[in-house]
Design a protein around this motif. Structure first.
Motif, short mmCIF file in Angstrom:
data_model
loop_
_atom_site.label_atom_id
_atom_site.label_comp_id
_atom_site.label_asym_id
_atom_site.label_seq_id
_atom_site.Cartn_x
_atom_site.Cartn_y
_atom_site.Cartn_z
N TRP A 41 0.84 -1.20 0.00
CA TRP A 41 0.00 0.00 0.00
C TRP A 41 0.87 1.25 0.00
O TRP A 41 0.61 2.21 -0.73
CB TRP A 41 -0.92 0.02 1.23
N GLU A 42 1.94 1.21 0.81
CA GLU A 42 2.83 2.37 0.88
C GLU A 42 3.57 2.56 -0.44
O GLU A 42 3.73 3.68 -0.94
CB GLU A 42 3.83 2.19 2.03
N GLN A 43 4.03 1.47 -1.01
CA GLN A 43 4.80 1.55 -2.24
C GLN A 43 3.96 1.98 -3.44
O GLN A 43 4.46 2.63 -4.36
CB GLN A 43 5.46 0.19 -2.53
N GLN A 44 2.69 1.60 -3.41
CA GLN A 44 1.83 1.87 -4.56
C GLN A 44 1.12 3.22 -4.49
O GLN A 44 0.57 3.69 -5.49
CB GLN A 44 0.76 0.77 -4.67
N THR A 45 1.11 3.83 -3.31
CA THR A 45 0.38 5.09 -3.15
C THR A 45 1.00 6.20 -3.98
O THR A 45 2.21 6.44 -3.95
CB THR A 45 0.37 5.51 -1.66
N TYR A 46 0.13 6.87 -4.77
CA TYR A 46 0.59 8.00 -5.56
C TYR A 46 -0.61 8.93 -5.80
O TYR A 46 -1.58 8.54 -6.45
CB TYR A 46 1.16 7.54 -6.90
N GLY A 47 -0.53 10.12 -5.24
CA GLY A 47 -1.63 11.06 -5.39
C GLY A 47 -2.90 10.51 -4.75
O GLY A 47 -2.89 10.04 -3.61
N GLU A 48 -3.98 10.57 -5.50
CA GLU A 48 -5.25 10.07 -4.95
C GLU A 48 -5.36 8.56 -5.00
O GLU A 48 -6.25 7.98 -4.38
CB GLU A 48 -6.42 10.69 -5.71
N PHE A 49 -4.43 7.89 -5.70
CA PHE A 49 -4.49 6.44 -5.78
C PHE A 49 -3.81 5.84 -4.56
O PHE A 49 -2.58 5.71 -4.51
CB PHE A 49 -3.84 5.94 -7.07
N CYS A 50 -4.63 5.50 -3.57
CA CYS A 50 -4.11 5.03 -2.30
C CYS A 50 -5.12 4.08 -1.67
O CYS A 50 -6.22 3.86 -2.20
CB CYS A 50 -3.85 6.21 -1.36
#
Length: 411
Positions: A41-50
């Motif tokens: 989740w931490e690695q994939q979070t970018y902007g509103e995509f979380c």
């Protein structure tokens, strides 16, 4: 994961249910992988995509609801249950958004809907995190309890089903507006006391009975009356409110003929006046204050005056008053128009102005018609009916004989 959620919705809209269910399973598999490895989740979070975006109720549960709908359309009951049990059954404030959708499913996919929802109290595979012990009847969330009660009632287990429906009425979540409406509707349908609902409802909430009565078929009008009688002693104003809407349903959907129409309209208006006279002080009803009263009361008062003028054959004044009533409550136009139509027909009806000899002859003609029916002489009966019916167009016995002749000709 965002794309899967979008694809599920788009496939449902495009009427491709198989693809929607397929994407649903892919989404759930990926969601499980992400939850098992929080670093993703931490690695994939970018902007509103979380994680927060994916698990927003509208996104997460909206996608699952779409999958259930598509699975029901395919009659894939196991698939429907897989996604259904992943809804937030213990969070009534979120789940209530989907009650109207559930009810649409019940109407469209009746058999599959019952089988899928029945799994909640029969299937041992329900995960512990899906609910708070869903398999224990009393611990079921209120909507599932409600569905279980209906299943029992449909299986003619009236005592168990009725008791469970009453239990639903006392549930903490039963004050949700849509669920309250469902409970009242089914209580009327199955003739179960609605006192518990009345006890919990103040005037601001009890107005929902208008929508319930409007949605119930006219064939249940007598059952509404039974519930209304049940409330009369302990909750008289709740009873009057229910009676008012029942009589309005009878006026608009019952197609009453003249005498019944007049009686029902008068009863409707008297009910309205009794209702408001029980709420306000007497001085409010003085002539100088009449304009400040609710439209409903002013309509009832005006119509009662018009009916009195009709009885006295003062037609111009009756017409003027009924026109005034229409301006007060335009949504009663259909009823008042029908009153005008039937009044005009009666003025042109020779039977109403005939003497005793005519009425005696008419009675003999009806006896003759019944005799011809008994001996299956339908041709002769039809010829006589053609002569008699125009003279007494609202005579129910003649109307019935005409319907019986039509039925026999089709055999």
């Amino acid at each position: 994961m965002v794309l899967y959620q979008q694809l599920i919705h788009l496939c449902r809209e495009a009427k491709e249910p198989e693809k929607a269910v397929c994407y649903g399973y892919k989404f759930e598999k990926l969601l499980k992988e992400m939850d098992e490895n929080k670093k993703l989740w931490e690695q994939q979070t970018y902007g509103e995509f979380c994680e927060g975006y994916i698990k927003t109720p509208d996104h997460l549960y909206g996608a699952r609801v779409d999958c259930v709908a598509c699975a029901l359309k395919l009659d894939a009951q196991e698939d429907a249950f897989f996604f259904l049990k992943r809804l937030p059954w213990e969070q009534g404030d979120i789940l209530c958004r989907y009650y109207p959708e559930f009810e649409r499913w019940k109407e469209i996919y009746t058999s599959s809907f019952r089988k899928v929802f029945s799994k909640f109290w029969t299937d041992a595979s329900i995960p512990s995190d899906a609910s708070n012990s869903l398999r224990e009847g009393e611990a079921l969330p209120v909507y599932l309890l409600f569905q279980k009660a209906l299943c029992l009632l449909q299986d003619n287990k009236t005592d168990e089903g009725g008791a469970l429906l009453l239990h639903c009425m006392t549930h903490p979540d039963s004050d949700e507006a849509y669920l309250r409406k469902l409970l009242l509707k089914e209580a009327i349908r199955h003739q179960i006391s609605v006192s518990l609902l009345a006890k919990q409802a103040d005037w601001d909430t009890w107005v929902f009975v208008a929508k319930v009565v409007e949605e119930l078929p006219y064939t249940l009008n007598s059952r509404i009356q039974a519930c209304e009688e049940n409330l009369k002693e302990d909750y008289p104003f709740h009873s009057l409110c229910l009676k008012k809407h029942r009589l309005r349903q009878k006026l608009s959907k019952g197609f009453p003929l003249w005498e019944e129409l007049i009686q029902t309209l008068e009863a409707y208006c008297l009910c309205i006046m009794e209702f408001y006279r029980g709420l306000y002080h007497d001085e409010i009803f003085e002539v100088k204050n009449i304009s400040s009263l609710p439209n409903e009361y002013r309509f009832a008062s005006t119509v009662l005056e018009a009916l009195a003028k009709l009885e006295q054959m003062q037609m111009p004044e009756a017409v003027r008053l009924l026109g005034e009533a229409l301006h007060i409550m335009p949504d009663m136009t259909g009823v008042i128009t029908e009153l005008f139509r039937q009044a005009a027909r009666r003025m042109d009806n020779p039977a109403l102005h005939a003497g005793e000899e005519f009425l005696k002859l008419a009675g003999q003609m009806k006896d003759t018609l019944y005799a011809l029916l008994d001996t299956s002489q339908t041709v002769q009966a039809s010829q006589i009916l053609k002569q008699v019916l125009p003279l007494m167009p609202e005579e129910l016995e003649l109307i019935w004989i005409g319907q019986e002749l039509i039925r026999r000709r089709k055999l």
